[in-house]
Structure formats: structure tokens, C-alpha cells
Design a protein around this motif. Structure first.
Motif, mmCIF file in Angstrom:
data_model
loop_
_atom_site.group_PDB
_atom_site.id
_atom_site.type_symbol
_atom_site.label_atom_id
_atom_site.label_comp_id
_atom_site.label_asym_id
_atom_site.label_seq_id
_atom_site.Cartn_x
_atom_site.Cartn_y
_atom_site.Cartn_z
ATOM 1 N N GLU A 108 27.697 56.965 30.669
ATOM 2 C CA GLU A 108 27.833 55.991 31.758
ATOM 3 C C GLU A 108 29.291 55.700 32.106
ATOM 4 O O GLU A 108 29.572 54.997 33.070
ATOM 5 C CB GLU A 108 27.122 54.677 31.358
ATOM 6 C CG GLU A 108 27.827 53.775 30.333
ATOM 7 C CD GLU A 108 27.692 54.227 28.876
ATOM 8 O OE1 GLU A 108 27.508 55.432 28.632
ATOM 9 O OE2 GLU A 108 27.819 53.371 27.978
ATOM 10 N N ASP A 168 28.025 61.819 26.433
ATOM 11 C CA ASP A 168 27.126 61.952 25.273
ATOM 12 C C ASP A 168 26.562 63.368 25.240
ATOM 13 O O ASP A 168 25.383 63.609 25.484
ATOM 14 C CB ASP A 168 25.998 60.914 25.372
ATOM 15 C CG ASP A 168 26.507 59.500 25.220
ATOM 16 O OD1 ASP A 168 27.347 59.255 24.336
ATOM 17 O OD2 ASP A 168 26.082 58.625 26.007
ATOM 18 N N GLY A 205 28.613 54.838 20.632
ATOM 19 C CA GLY A 205 27.829 55.916 20.028
ATOM 20 C C GLY A 205 27.694 55.906 18.518
ATOM 21 O O GLY A 205 27.226 56.883 17.941
#
Ligand code: AMP
Ligand code: MG
Length: 426
Positions: free
Chosen positions: A203, A243, A267
Motif C-alpha cells: 500500500e 509485499d 510486515g
């Protein structure tokens, strides 16, 4: 905590240690774990004093001379003999800073002397200008001077052979002046610590690009940049990595090859797209903790093996912007100072009155954003209204943390609380 367990033993077999619960780690225990696996930098370099601010001394500094190296006057006034105090004294010359009077003072004589000038031979006191009356071409004293008064003795500041600063000292502005006062132009310091960092998350968009729905700008790299700059380490900004396990792996391995420390944000919890944990387990010895603190629950610490076989220290910080900053200040700052070759002192805690009630559960440490202000001469703190871990504006508005330890529960207004300042004299 037993010291004998290696990082890899704990990382791959957490149950090898009694009382070790990665899901309920206290702030204090996490600090102690990190501290025992840090191996400070040993490479040194010689640099000019003017470039040494914030660097760490790699040798002790012993004074090669007395500072000052001569007895000198602390005042503008007259140098004379104490025994002559009740006489009219003849002015036989002047001593300026840098231009000593070379003759010797005899009975009934005095020398006009400026601050910093060498005390002339024969004089044993200095009377300040304001305590003297002019009498013809001489002076009369209107006080009885004491022996040695207003004389700064040689070695008053530093004595030859004395220890001035110790190896491991982090150099501050006063230290630069202190070593210059010894005539030293260069210092032997530890090489700068190389610290790389990157943000992780699909994002995240770099500033300067438009945002699509669901996207946000990457702000953690900016706060990390700011906090690392203040520490004076060598910074390697590796950008934003989505990611994607392959991209994350390439970036992580190259970061670990070329740096002493790698810091990532985001993460490290156990979300669907949190690939970091798998990668770190494959390429390193990393401990994953849930810390009993707010904000900043997930934290990873360990060592990662780079593509060249070298290990770098690793810190995985939570992604929420305030959690990133709080975790940095509470764990990473202290560890980096140790790795830089210095001794990290805990941030001081001050007790002040909190002007509002605080809701808090016991069992975890909270670092609330606070605003310290002066109220009729008394310093007080108020918590900022929005304490959400994603709200960076209240971190920007804060000037301190209100530190509420795990034993503290709800606080009524006017309770004394501990605070940690976010700014100091620099
Ligand atoms: P994560 O730790 O990856 O689960 O992220 C937790 C929250 O922090 C999510 O809302 C992320 O969008 C946000 N976040 C993660 N990294 C950043 C970053 N670099 N800048 C701003 N917000 C972030
Ligand atoms: Mg994420």
C-alpha cells in the motif's frame, strides 16, 4: 535470563530457555536480550576535531599539558603583593592576555592586568578594577586583598597527565572545545555505523506519486531518516519494497551484505502478506516478540546473513507510524549507541503532574504522547487527545512521552507521572 544461550539457539528453539515467552515480552527484558547480542564496531579512523561531533572516541585522551599552562588573571584589575595592601602603589606597566609583562614586581609596585593575562613575577594577588581608587600616578586599595585572589592557577581546568575523556565517549559540543583547548586537532574515533533501512508494504507509495484508492504515502522512512540522522550513523535509504517475497529477499540480503545494521518497518506481525518472518527465519537468527507495550507490540531482533556471508544486526519495527518511532526510541536507539562503540545511558525519567485523567490497563508499558508546558512556573504534562498508533500528527505535536509502567493502571488527573523528553540541548 541465562547468558549462555546463543542467538540461534533461542531463535530456532525458543523453549530452550526457561521464562522465555516471545508472546509476552516486557520492555525491560527485550532490552536486555538485545543488549547481550550486540558486538560493537572495532574499526577506527583519525578525523579532524571539527568533524567529530556525535562520533565515539576509540582511545582515551590524556592531557599532554596543563590548561591553562600559566597562572593568569580572572579579572581586569591590578596585580600586586598582598603585603602592600595598605600602601599607595605605583603602576609600572600593563599585562594583556597574550602579551605578558616581562619584568618582576617589587615592593610598592603594581601592574595593570587584563583577564587572561599571565600573573607577573612577584605578584601574588589581583584586585579588581572596581575596588581601587586612583591616587596620583598610582592606586590605593579600598579592600584588603587575599593571597591568590582572582588568580586562576596553571592546570585549573586540566592537569598534565590527567585523564580527560575515555574511550567510548560520545563527543558533544563541549568535548570538541575541550580537546581543542589541549591543542589536539585530530581524534581517533570508531568508524561510523552503517545503517540501512527500508519500508515494506504493497500500500506504500513514495512521495511525489499520486495515490490510488487504498494507498498511503510511506512516512516511516522519513521518521527513521530523522532519528538516524540525529544519531550520526551512516544512512542507507533502500526505499519502499512491496509485499513481494522475491523483492524483499533481494533487498534484505544486499542490505545485510553492505551494512552493520538493517532496519525495516512493517510486515513483522502475522498478517497474510507478512513475508518478512519467513525470510528472516531462512536467512538469519531472528527473535520475534510481542512486547507488552503500547504502541508497538510486534518487534523482531536478530542477525541476518547477507549474500556475502556477513551478518548484520536486524531490527524489524511495526508498521504503524507511531509504533515505529516508539520502538526505535525504546530499543533501537540504545542498541545503535552500543554498536557505535559507546555506552548507552537510559533516557532520564522526570516526574511531573499530569493535568488529565488517563485510562490504562495494567500489565503493559504505555508510551503516551504528551505535551509538557509551564503553568505559573510549574511544568505540567497533558496527554495528547489522539493516542492511536497510526496518528503521526500527535507525535509531531508531542514534546515528551508519558511513560506508564506495566504496574500502573488508570490515573486520575493531577497524578504525578514519569516523562521522557523528546528534545534536549544539542
Ligand atoms: P504492518 O506492520 O505492515 O501490518 O502495518 C501496520 C500499519 O502500518 C498498516 O496500516 C500500514 O499501512 C501502516 N504502515 C506500514 N508501513 C508504513 C509506512 N512506511 N508508512 C506509513 N504507514 C505504514
Ligand atoms: Mg504491511
Amino acid at each position: 535470563m541465562t547468558k549462555s544461550n546463543s542467538l540461534s539457539e533461542i531463535a530456532f528453539n525458543p523453549s530452550c530457555m526457561e521464562d522465555y515467552d516471545p508472546n509476552a515480552m516486557s520492555v525491560q527484558a527485550a532490552r536486555l536480550y538485545i543488549q547481550q547480542f550486540l558486538n560493537p564496531i572495532t574499526a577506527t579512523e583519525i578525523i579532524p576535531v571539527m568533524q567529530s561531533l556525535g562520533r565515539v572516541l576509540a582511545t582515551d585522551i590524556i592531557s599532554p599539558s596543563n590548561v591553562p599552562n600559566h597562572h593568569n588573571s580572572a579579572m581586569d584589575g591590578f596585580a600586586l603583593k598582598v603585603a602592600d595592601a595598605d600602601k599607595n602603589l605605583k603602576i609600572i606597566g600593563t599585562a594583556f592576555a597574550g602579551q605578558p609583562y616581562l619584568g618582576e614586581l617589587k615592593a610598592g609596585e603594581c601592574i595593570k592586568i587584563m583577564t587572561g593575562a599571565v600573573i607577573p613575577a612577584g605578584a601574588n594577588t589581583v584586585v579588581m578594577q572596581e575596588r581601587v581608587e586612583m591616587a596620583g600616578d598610582g592606586i590605593r586599595l579600598n579592600i584588603a586583598p587575599k593571597l591568590g585572589e582572582n588568580i586562576r592557577p596553571a592546570g585549573d581546568d586540566l592537569k598534565i597527565g590527567q585523564s580527560v575523556l575515555s574511550k567510548g565517549h560520545l563527543l558533544r559540543p563541549a568535548d570538541l572545545g575541550l580537546v581543542a583547548s589541549l591543542g589536539l586537532g585530530e581524534l581517533c574515533v570508531y568508524k561510523p555505523l552503517k545503517v540501512a533501512f527500508f519500508s515494506t508494504g504493497d500500500e506504500l507509495i513514495r512521495v511525489g506519486n499520486p495515490l490510488n484508492e487504498g494507498q498511503i504515502y510511506d512516512s516511516n522512512r522519513y521518521t527513521l531518516f530523522g532519528m538516524l540522522s540525529r544519531l550520526g550513523v551512516e544512512i542507507n535509504d533502500l526505499g519502499v519494497v512491496p509485499d513481494n517475497p522475491d523483492l524483499l529477499e533481494v533487498t534484505l540480503l544486499s542490505a545485510a551484505s553492505n551494512n552493520d545494521v538493517v532496519i525495516t518497518s512493517g510486515g513483522v506481525s502475522v498478517g497474510e502478506a507478512d513475508y518478512m518472518k519467513t525470510l528472516l527465519t531462512r536467512h538469519g537468527q531472528v527473535l520475534f516478540w510481542k512486547i507488552n507495550m503500547k504502541p508497538g507490540r510486534p518487534l523482531a531482533y536478530g542477525k541476518v546473513k547477507g549474500s556475502n556471508g556477513q551478518f548484520a544486526h536486524y531490527f524489524g519495527l511495526p508498521g504503524n507510524p507511531v509504533a515505529t518511532m516508539v520502538s526505535f526510541y525504546q530499543f533501537v536507539r540504545e542498541a545503535l549507541i552500543t554498536l557505535m562503540g559507546s555506552v548507552a545511558k537510559p533516557l532520564p525519567l522526570f516526574k511531573v503532574e499530569c493535568t488529565e485523567a488517563i485510562k490504562k490497563a495494567t500489565g503493559r508499558t504505555e508510551f503516551q504522547r504528551g505535551f509538557l508546558y509551564e503553568d505559573l512556573g510549574v511544568w505540567k504534562v497533558k496527554p495528547l487527545p489522539n493516542q492511536s498508533s497510526g496518528v503521526l500528527s500527535s507525535m509531531s505535536a508531542a514534546n515528551c512521552f508519558i511513560v506508564l509502567s506495566d504496574t500502573v493502571g488508570n490515573c486520575t488527573s493531577n497524578t504525578m507521572v514519569s516523562i521522557q523528553l523528546l528534545e534536549g540541548i544539542i
